[in-house]
Enzyme design. Structure first.
Site, PDB file in Angstrom:
ATOM      1  N   LYS A 130       0.867  -1.195   0.000  1.00 35.49           N
ATOM      2  CA  LYS A 130       0.000   0.000   0.000  1.00 35.49           C
ATOM      3  C   LYS A 130       0.895   1.234   0.000  1.00 35.49           C
ATOM      4  O   LYS A 130       1.516   1.572   0.997  1.00 35.49           O
ATOM      5  CB  LYS A 130      -0.931   0.006   1.217  1.00 35.49           C
ATOM      6  CG  LYS A 130      -1.962   1.138   1.172  1.00 35.49           C
ATOM      7  CD  LYS A 130      -2.978   1.005   2.305  1.00 35.49           C
ATOM      8  CE  LYS A 130      -4.219   1.865   2.136  1.00 35.49           C
ATOM      9  NZ  LYS A 130      -4.033   3.272   2.056  1.00 35.49           N
ATOM     10  N   LYS A 181      -7.748  -3.320   3.568  1.00 38.24           N
ATOM     11  CA  LYS A 181      -6.455  -2.708   3.890  1.00 38.24           C
ATOM     12  C   LYS A 181      -6.024  -3.081   5.307  1.00 38.24           C
ATOM     13  O   LYS A 181      -6.858  -3.269   6.198  1.00 38.24           O
ATOM     14  CB  LYS A 181      -6.528  -1.189   3.735  1.00 38.24           C
ATOM     15  CG  LYS A 181      -7.580  -0.513   4.588  1.00 38.24           C
ATOM     16  CD  LYS A 181      -7.620   0.988   4.314  1.00 38.24           C
ATOM     17  CE  LYS A 181      -8.894   1.578   4.879  1.00 38.24           C
ATOM     18  NZ  LYS A 181      -9.015   3.013   4.744  1.00 38.24           N
ATOM     19  N   ARG A 199      -8.679  11.176  -6.804  1.00 33.07           N
ATOM     20  CA  ARG A 199      -9.648  10.317  -6.137  1.00 33.07           C
ATOM     21  C   ARG A 199     -11.009  11.010  -6.041  1.00 33.07           C
ATOM     22  O   ARG A 199     -12.042  10.376  -5.978  1.00 33.07           O
ATOM     23  CB  ARG A 199      -9.109   9.995  -4.744  1.00 33.07           C
ATOM     24  CG  ARG A 199      -9.926   9.035  -3.945  1.00 33.07           C
ATOM     25  CD  ARG A 199      -9.258   8.884  -2.597  1.00 33.07           C
ATOM     26  NE  ARG A 199      -9.960   7.993  -1.725  1.00 33.07           N
ATOM     27  CZ  ARG A 199     -11.074   8.292  -1.106  1.00 33.07           C
ATOM     28  NH1 ARG A 199     -11.647   9.459  -1.294  1.00 33.07           N
ATOM     29  NH2 ARG A 199     -11.640   7.415  -0.292  1.00 33.07           N
ATOM     30  N   ARG A 243     -17.277   0.743  -0.892  1.00 28.56           N
ATOM     31  CA  ARG A 243     -16.312   0.129   0.001  1.00 28.56           C
ATOM     32  C   ARG A 243     -16.815  -1.279   0.278  1.00 28.56           C
ATOM     33  O   ARG A 243     -17.745  -1.471   1.043  1.00 28.56           O
ATOM     34  CB  ARG A 243     -16.255   0.953   1.295  1.00 28.56           C
ATOM     35  CG  ARG A 243     -14.940   0.868   2.036  1.00 28.56           C
ATOM     36  CD  ARG A 243     -14.953   1.785   3.238  1.00 28.56           C
ATOM     37  NE  ARG A 243     -14.714   3.189   2.963  1.00 28.56           N
ATOM     38  CZ  ARG A 243     -13.515   3.720   2.741  1.00 28.56           C
ATOM     39  NH1 ARG A 243     -12.438   2.981   2.745  1.00 28.56           N
ATOM     40  NH2 ARG A 243     -13.389   5.006   2.515  1.00 28.56           N
TER      41      ARG A 243
HETATM   42  P1  ATP Z   1      -6.662   6.117   3.348  1.00 26.87           P
HETATM   43  O1  ATP Z   1      -6.506   7.357   4.177  1.00 26.87           O
HETATM   44  O2  ATP Z   1      -6.552   4.846   4.116  1.00 26.87           O
HETATM   45  O3  ATP Z   1      -5.883   6.123   2.084  1.00 26.87           O
HETATM   46  P2  ATP Z   1      -8.879   6.275   1.669  1.00 26.87           P
HETATM   47  O4  ATP Z   1     -10.313   6.238   2.025  1.00 26.87           O
HETATM   48  O5  ATP Z   1      -8.319   7.440   0.892  1.00 26.87           O
HETATM   49  O6  ATP Z   1      -8.154   6.150   3.021  1.00 26.87           O
HETATM   50  P3  ATP Z   1      -8.657   3.531   1.404  1.00 26.87           P
HETATM   51  O7  ATP Z   1      -9.943   2.989   0.881  1.00 26.87           O
HETATM   52  O8  ATP Z   1      -8.429   3.473   2.829  1.00 26.87           O
HETATM   53  O9  ATP Z   1      -8.492   4.995   0.858  1.00 26.87           O
HETATM   54  O10 ATP Z   1      -7.414   2.781   0.789  1.00 26.87           O
HETATM   55  C1  ATP Z   1      -7.328   2.666  -0.532  1.00 26.87           C
HETATM   56  C2  ATP Z   1      -6.328   3.665  -1.051  1.00 26.87           C
HETATM   57  O11 ATP Z   1      -5.002   3.171  -0.944  1.00 26.87           O
HETATM   58  C3  ATP Z   1      -6.537   3.835  -2.516  1.00 26.87           C
HETATM   59  O12 ATP Z   1      -7.472   4.860  -2.740  1.00 26.87           O
HETATM   60  C4  ATP Z   1      -5.182   4.181  -3.063  1.00 26.87           C
HETATM   61  O13 ATP Z   1      -5.040   5.577  -3.075  1.00 26.87           O
HETATM   62  C5  ATP Z   1      -4.216   3.651  -2.035  1.00 26.87           C
HETATM   63  N1  ATP Z   1      -3.350   2.550  -2.520  1.00 26.87           N
HETATM   64  C6  ATP Z   1      -2.028   2.456  -2.293  1.00 26.87           C
HETATM   65  N2  ATP Z   1      -1.516   1.333  -2.799  1.00 26.87           N
HETATM   66  C7  ATP Z   1      -2.530   0.662  -3.378  1.00 26.87           C
HETATM   67  C8  ATP Z   1      -2.634  -0.578  -4.059  1.00 26.87           C
HETATM   68  N3  ATP Z   1      -1.606  -1.389  -4.249  1.00 26.87           N
HETATM   69  N4  ATP Z   1      -3.859  -0.952  -4.490  1.00 26.87           N
HETATM   70  C9  ATP Z   1      -4.928  -0.155  -4.303  1.00 26.87           C
HETATM   71  N5  ATP Z   1      -4.886   1.025  -3.673  1.00 26.87           N
HETATM   72  C10 ATP Z   1      -3.703   1.450  -3.201  1.00 26.87           C
END
Ligand code: ATP
Length: 618
Positions: A269, A440, A289, A434
């Site tokens: 990640k 994650k 995003r 989601r």
């Molecule tokens: P966070 O603050 O945890 O990033 P978020 O709501 O923006 O919260 P999440 O749904 O928690 O996003 O986590 C997904 C995010 O992680 C994705 O939107 C992307 O930006 C990031 N990411 C990093 N590496 C990866 C990966 N290998 N595959 C998918 N997403 C990834």
């Protein structure tokens, strides 16, 4: 449709405090609008000119509006400003001055919705030295023909202060209501044993599925009006229109992830920003995003897409982050974020070049790949990337062993990454939701609530004692319930703010004060002032507890949830209210916390016997 009619609807919507009634009022309005104008009506209801990704902004400051009101009414600017100080709302000021106009207008015409929109568009598109004068003229032209109530909204919309509280979900609900009878006829057999509201929800889901791949509700409403539900089939993925992103769920440990997914892909990640890239021959679009068009910010990625992507047309996603070229190490997010800027783009792209780690592909050469399982999409993705300096695939392992997952997680954390994302190999690309297709695991999840939450400010309390002088002592914060399109309160936040911050917040919030609880807020507690749900704050807390005061989750689980010791970390200007942490996430975090307390994982057991606090390895 005459703009006067729309203004009357706006007034009714503004007074309405029940969301259900708002939804049926909105349905009534959209029914009345003609095919030609229904898209405009949808945008205007949201105080916009177009969907977010088109980024049409009015760029009209209060000063210009004061000038326009003064010109049309014949009163000096100073009088208009005095009234504004008294009423605190330029919409109401315009309404009063139009009512008491000194001079008779010579060229008055009845305003149509289309005419108002046309002038708004011109205001947004005006640029160059003479643009200020042009903007004032265009607004004055409208005010000159406006009745008092019309003037209220003609001013509020370009100031981005419409505040009807109509989010995209409410519009989709209204659309589902309008086409319900047609849907029942088409789906007669399928819905035979369903109740009315279930049928409506089913239709709502169909509409939302289209919205998720083509988030333009104006166009959707227009297509429905033209062709009825058949029209939905014509809403398709399109290069240049961002797909709403899939989001990750959370689970607290490697064991739980394997229990849920079995054999899965586990990816590093990366902690940068997510970019959705669209390529059509030599044309490239990049979306953030939040579906903003950020193409111009990343020239080196645009070039790399042209060189490294072997496809005529593609839509794919990745995480971009700055890499230290000398050492090959990733820079932390605080450094990468400097690349999100409007100026000195070329210079920064040389000083802090980005790498793009791609992880998914949704569209290739005319084919929608979203329905394909992830394992196939990944293969396709691997096949379209040429080796190069900027674009790389994300690192990935495939495993069904919790120990291997945990080891990989630790390896990633050691490299300075945020953790891992586990992915269901059989899942389709789930746009805009989601779900457990992605899970994650971040380095901060060690049981208690060490991950921050993003909450929406819905009201504030004036301070007592020493804080009285700031006019603000605490914030009332809420999470988002996407099913109901409502905000449910979860915390009263009084710490984490410096004196300057409190003054600044009071200034911002007093501008969006409303005199009664906004229709989309669900609350038991009453702050000194309600505000329009607009600003998002990042909040830290010790844990989630049951609460008699807060409404969060109470309709889902029978009791409210609140944060213990909440403190503000910072304002999150990059999030809209609808992107705040959801009620469902809160419920999950609450349940996980409970699980961890009662069934310690191997790690916490080990830490307890070693006498190490769970937080010490942070
Ligand atoms: P966070 O603050 O945890 O990033 P978020 O709501 O923006 O919260 P999440 O749904 O928690 O996003 O986590 C997904 C995010 O992680 C994705 O939107 C992307 O930006 C990031 N990411 C990093 N590496 C990866 C990966 N290998 N595959 C998918 N997403 C990834």
């Amino acid at each position: 449709m005459e703009f006067a009619e729309l203004a009357e609807f706006f007034e009714k919507l503004e007074k309405e405090s029940s969301r259900l009634k708002m939804m049926s009022l909105l349905a009534e309005l959209l029914r009345k609008a003609s095919t030609k104008e229904v898209n405009i009506v949808v945008y205007l209801c949201q105080g916009k000119l177009a969907p977010e990704y088109k980024q049409l902004e009015f760029g009209l400051g209060e000063k210009f509006v004061v000038e326009a009101i003064a010109r049309v009414s014949g009163y000096p600017k100073q009088k208009v400003e005095e009234k504004y100080k008294k009423l605190g709302d330029l919409g109401l000021v315009a309404q009063e001055f139009v009512k008491d106009k000194k001079q008779l207008s010579l060229f008055r015409e009845k305003l149509s919705v289309e005419k108002v929109y046309e002038n708004f568009l011109k205001i947004a598109k005006a640029s160059g030295i003479r643009s200020q004068e042009l903007k004032i003229k265009l607004l004055a032209e409208l005010l000159n023909s406006a009745e008092p109530l019309e003037a209220r909204y003609i001013v509020r919309i370009p100031l981005e202060e419409l505040r009807l509280g109509i989010g995209d979900p409410t519009i989709m609900d209204a659309l589902a209501l309008i086409y319900l009878e047609e849907f029942k006829k088409i789906e007669k057999e399928k819905i035979a044993s369903m109740e009315e509201h279930q049928i409506r929800m089913l239709l709502r889901e169909r509409i939302e599925a289209k919205y998720n791949v083509h988030p333009d509700l104006g166009e959707l409403a227009q297509m429905l009006k033209k062709k009825g539900l058949e029209g939905l089939k014509e809403i398709k993925i399109e290069i240049g229109v961002p797909i709403r992103p899939t989001l990750a769920e959370r689970l607290p440990s490697a064991e739980e992830i394997i229990k849920k997914l079995g054999k899965c892909a586990v990816e590093a990640k990366y902690d940068g920003f997510r970019l959705q890239c669209h390529k059509s021959k030599d044309k490239v679009f990049i979306f953030s995003r939040r579906q903003e068009n950020v193409t111009h910010m990343f020239p080196e990625i645009v070039e790399a897409i042209k060189k490294q992507i072997k496809a005529d047309e593609a839509i794919f996603e990745g995480e971009a982050l700055a890499v230290n070229e000398a050492t090959g190490e990733f820079f932390p997010f605080q450094i990468t974020i400097q690349r999100k800027r409007k100026y000195e783009i070329e210079k920064l792209s040389k000083e802090l070049p980005l790498k793009l780690f791609v992880f998914d592909v949704m569209y290739l050469n005319g084919k929608n790949l979203m329905e394909k399982p992830f394992r196939e999409r990944r293969k396709i993705l691997e096949g379209i990337i040429k080796k190069g300096k900027v674009i790389e695939l994300t690192e990935q392992i495939i495993t069904s062993d919790a120990k291997k997952l945990e080891d990989y997680f630790n390896e990633c954390v050691e490299k300075g990454l945020e953790g891992i994302i586990a992915k269901d190999l059989d899942a389709k690309y789930i746009a805009g939701a989601r779900k457990f297709a992605w899970i994650k695991l971040k380095r901060s999840y060690k049981g208690e609530l060490t991950d921050t939450l993003d909450l929406v400010i819905v009201g504030y309390f004036t301070g007592r004692g020493a804080r009285a002088k700031f006019g603000l002592g605490a914030l009332l914060a809420a999470c988002y319930n996407p099913d109901k399109d409502e905000f449910e309160t979860i915390a009263k936040i009084g710490s984490g703010m410096t004196e300057e911050k409190m003054v600044e917040l009071e200034k911002m919030l007093s501008k969006i004060k409303v005199d009664k609880k906004p229709a989309r807020v669900f609350a038991k507690i009453k702050p000194d002032f309600w505000v329009e749900p607009k600003y998002v704050v990042e909040v830290m807390a010790d844990e989630i507890t049951k609460s008699p005061t807060h409404s969060c989750a109470s309709r889902d689980i029978g009791y409210g949830l609140a944060l213990r010791f909440p403190r503000m970390v910072k304002l999150r200007t990059d999030r809209s209210a609808e992107e705040a942490t959801t009620v469902h996430e809160i419920i999950e975090l609450f349940e996980q916390q409970h699980k961890i307390k009662t069934e310690p994982t191997e790690k916490t057991k080990e830490a307890a016997t070693n006498g190490v606090s769970k937080n010490e390895d942070k």
